[in-house]
Design a protein around this motif. Structure first.
Motif, PDB file in Angstrom:
ATOM      1  N   GLY A 385      36.228  29.578  45.521  1.00  0.00           N
ATOM      2  CA  GLY A 385      37.477  28.986  45.059  1.00  0.00           C
ATOM      3  C   GLY A 385      38.703  29.839  45.283  1.00  0.00           C
ATOM      4  N   THR A 386      38.520  31.167  45.427  1.00  0.00           N
ATOM      5  CA  THR A 386      39.685  32.049  45.596  1.00  0.00           C
ATOM      6  C   THR A 386      39.536  32.855  46.883  1.00  0.00           C
ATOM      7  N   ASP A 387      39.119  34.090  46.758  1.00  0.00           N
ATOM      8  CA  ASP A 387      38.845  34.949  47.909  1.00  0.00           C
ATOM      9  C   ASP A 387      37.795  35.966  47.498  1.00  0.00           C
ATOM     10  N   LEU A 388      37.376  36.777  48.466  1.00  0.00           N
ATOM     11  CA  LEU A 388      36.275  37.703  48.207  1.00  0.00           C
ATOM     12  C   LEU A 388      36.638  38.728  47.144  1.00  0.00           C
ATOM     13  N   PHE A 389      37.828  39.314  47.246  1.00  0.00           N
ATOM     14  CA  PHE A 389      38.236  40.357  46.307  1.00  0.00           C
ATOM     15  C   PHE A 389      38.304  39.811  44.886  1.00  0.00           C
ATOM     16  N   THR A 390      38.995  38.679  44.723  1.00  0.00           N
ATOM     17  CA  THR A 390      39.131  38.082  43.391  1.00  0.00           C
ATOM     18  C   THR A 390      37.769  37.673  42.842  1.00  0.00           C
ATOM     19  N   GLY A 391      36.938  37.085  43.692  1.00  0.00           N
ATOM     20  CA  GLY A 391      35.633  36.639  43.236  1.00  0.00           C
ATOM     21  C   GLY A 391      34.758  37.777  42.746  1.00  0.00           C
ATOM     22  N   VAL A 392      34.784  38.907  43.479  1.00  0.00           N
ATOM     23  CA  VAL A 392      33.985  40.067  43.054  1.00  0.00           C
ATOM     24  C   VAL A 392      34.527  40.621  41.737  1.00  0.00           C
ATOM     25  N   LEU A 393      35.847  40.671  41.594  1.00  0.00           N
ATOM     26  CA  LEU A 393      36.432  41.145  40.330  1.00  0.00           C
ATOM     27  C   LEU A 393      36.024  40.244  39.171  1.00  0.00           C
ATOM     28  N   VAL A 394      36.040  38.933  39.404  1.00  0.00           N
ATOM     29  CA  VAL A 394      35.606  37.996  38.361  1.00  0.00           C
ATOM     30  C   VAL A 394      34.146  38.261  37.996  1.00  0.00           C
ATOM     31  N   GLY A 395      33.308  38.467  39.002  1.00  0.00           N
ATOM     32  CA  GLY A 395      31.902  38.731  38.737  1.00  0.00           C
ATOM     33  C   GLY A 395      31.687  40.020  37.974  1.00  0.00           C
ATOM     34  N   LEU A 396      32.402  41.080  38.373  1.00  0.00           N
ATOM     35  CA  LEU A 396      32.269  42.356  37.668  1.00  0.00           C
ATOM     36  C   LEU A 396      32.744  42.230  36.227  1.00  0.00           C
ATOM     37  N   GLY A 397      33.864  41.542  36.030  1.00  0.00           N
ATOM     38  CA  GLY A 397      34.371  41.357  34.672  1.00  0.00           C
ATOM     39  C   GLY A 397      33.389  40.590  33.804  1.00  0.00           C
ATOM     40  N   LEU A 398      32.815  39.519  34.364  1.00  0.00           N
ATOM     41  CA  LEU A 398      31.842  38.735  33.606  1.00  0.00           C
ATOM     42  C   LEU A 398      30.596  39.547  33.300  1.00  0.00           C
TER      43      LEU A 398
END
Length: 503
Positions: A385-398
């Protein structure tokens, strides 16, 4: 050879030489295909493979894993080329390589092993889905979509195009036949071990397309000297926050993929284990060289590495020699690449994208660790839905939130059949469990005294400490009710201090 480049043994040479040929044959179609999918000249993918063999191959760190262009970076590279051009890509790869070298010298390589495996699987899943969605368009003779999300949303229109275009149907037939050949080759009991299915399928597709004069696009070849665009620093672009974010993403994703690959390869052989810090320096050196040459970024690649181990490699010589064979191919017969049909390469990448999907890991996670499965799915969805960087940050945060939630177990026990009412709070009181604690405390009878036992608390964070102080003070304003604290609570300096009991 012994543990490194010491005394030469004939047994090692007999293992390393054929293994290097196997890795070369596996790497060749992947280097070309990844370059095409990334939107750069095919020669640049081969250059990265050469650097992975001749530069990274001789450096300390790991012994048997092989480096080169990775399918996991394809989407990120394509976006960087589209936004900053090939010159900008060279600068990004160069600076990312320098960051990797710095991380390795600071001995931070081992900390990449602390990244949640669910986040890594989610990252690879998102990349795999984007790669598959984009290459399905090429498989049908269409242009590569500008973004991964456009590739997904454009699939219904692609189906409509297929029904009305004979050329698109021929292109799809070539791509599907390539995938079928790859799958069948891997199931043949007597297939030659030196020849990988991807190479067989691509050569067969090229031969069929040329013999039958099929109306399919083939790869455009520029020539090595024309394709290489040395990059000595387009430093002005680094003032752009977007480029800086891309640099950091390249460095972190490439490092994580390389070190996770190293950990996996170490489980495949009994030789020397990987030194993660040295391996990070080696990968950074390779990317720095690739950035100077304007080539693709590199990582350690599990497909080539596992092929190297299975083929009987014993030392670093096999991966260095694979770089020599790639260099000789680029120098001697680059024109052969121009015979490869585009849908055949797209089929190779679709096959590679499917291998990135967690076909086995996700069901196991769902059965045993559903929280980890949720992290995986959310990470992949965020990347889509966004991009690789944002998606990885979302995953790490979760993943951090999930871990904090799981470790902040707290239990509130109420015994209202005694006077005063006895309330015991045990476990770890953090802000994540504050609603549970306050809901229980606020539900106690207003007209009865309370004995609050905090002796079972192992940890109290600032939010819970403040909330408990506020609740106790509010209850103690009524002298007929009040709260008696029968155990000390941690103070601001983490030393226990008594709370006066209400008289």
């Amino acid at each position: 050879m012994g543990r490194g480049w010491g005394a030469v043994s004939w047994g090692a040479v007999r293992g390393d030489l054929p293994a290097s040929l196997v890795v070369f044959l596996v790497a060749l179609p992947l280097c070309v295909g990844i370059a095409v999918a990334s939107g750069v000249p095919v020669e640049l993918g081969l250059v990265t493979g050469v650097v992975g063999g001749l530069v990274v191959g001789v450096m300390p760190g790991s012994s048997l894993q092989v480096s080169g262009p990775a399918a996991g970076l394809t989407v990120l590279v394509a976006e960087a080329v589209d936004r900053y051009g090939l010159a900008g890509l060279g600068t990004i790869v160069l600076v990312a390589g320098l960051i990797q070298i710095g991380l390795g010298l600071l001995r931070l390589g081992r900390w990449f092993r602390a990244i949640s495996v669910a986040v890594v699987h989610g990252m690879l899943t998102g990349i795999g889905l984007l790669l598959i969605a984009g290459q399905l368009h090429v498989l049908a003779g269409a242009d590569t979509p500008p973004t991964g999300l456009a590739g997904l949303t454009g699939l219904p229109d692609l189906v409509g195009k297929l029904t009305g275009s004979g050329t698109a149907q021929v292109s799809l037939a070539v791509g599907v036949a390539t995938i079928v050949v790859m799958l069948l080759w891997d199931t043949l009991p007597g297939r030659p071990g030196l020849v990988p299915g991807a190479l067989v399928a691509v050569v067969a597709a090229a031969g069929a397309a040329a013999a039958l004069r099929l109306p399919v696009d083939t790869i455009e070849v520029e020539g090595l000297l024309t394709a290489i665009r040395p990059s000595f620093g387009h430093w002005g672009g680094l003032a752009d926050p977007g480029m800086l974010a891309t640099v950091v993403t390249f460095a972190l994703v490439a490092s994580a993929e390389s070190l996770f690959s190293a950990a996996a390869v170490d489980r495949l052989h009994r030789g020397p284990r990987t030194d993660f810090d040295r391996e990070l320096v080696a990968q950074g050196t390779g990317n720095t060289v690739c950035g100077l040459l304007g080539a693709l970024p590199m990582t350690a690649v599990i497909v080539r590495s596992s092929a190297n181990v299975r083929a009987g490699a014993r030392t670093k010589a096999s991966r260095v020699l694979h770089g020599v064979w790639l260099l000789l191919f680029v120098a001697a017969v680059p024109g052969l690449v121009g015979l490869i049909p585009m849908p055949a390469l797209a089929a190779v990448l679709v096959h590679a994208g499917c291998k990135l999907l967690p076909w086995r890991a996700l069901p196991e996670l769902w059965r045993e660790h559903r929280g980890e499965a949720v992290v995986l799915v959310v990470t992949a969805a965020a990347i889509l839905g966004t991009d690789l960087f944002t998606g990885v940050l979302v995953g790490l945060g979760l993943a951090v939130v999930k871990t904090a939630w799981e470790t902040s177990h707290v239990r509130v026990t109420v015994h209202d059949d005694v006077d005063p009412v006895h309330v015991a709070i045990t476990g770890n009181a953090t802000f994540l469990r504050l609603p549970t604690i306050l809901t229980t405390l606020d539900g106690l009878p207003d007209d009865r005294r309370v004995r609050l036992d905090l002796g079972g608390l192992r940890h109290v964070d600032h939010a819970c400490r403040t909330a408990l102080d506020t609740w106790i003070e509010a209850q103690n304003r009524d002298a007929d009710v009040g709260v008696q604290v029968i155990a000390p609570r941690p103070a601001q300096d983490d030393r226990p201090r008594p709370v006066p009991a209400a008289e």
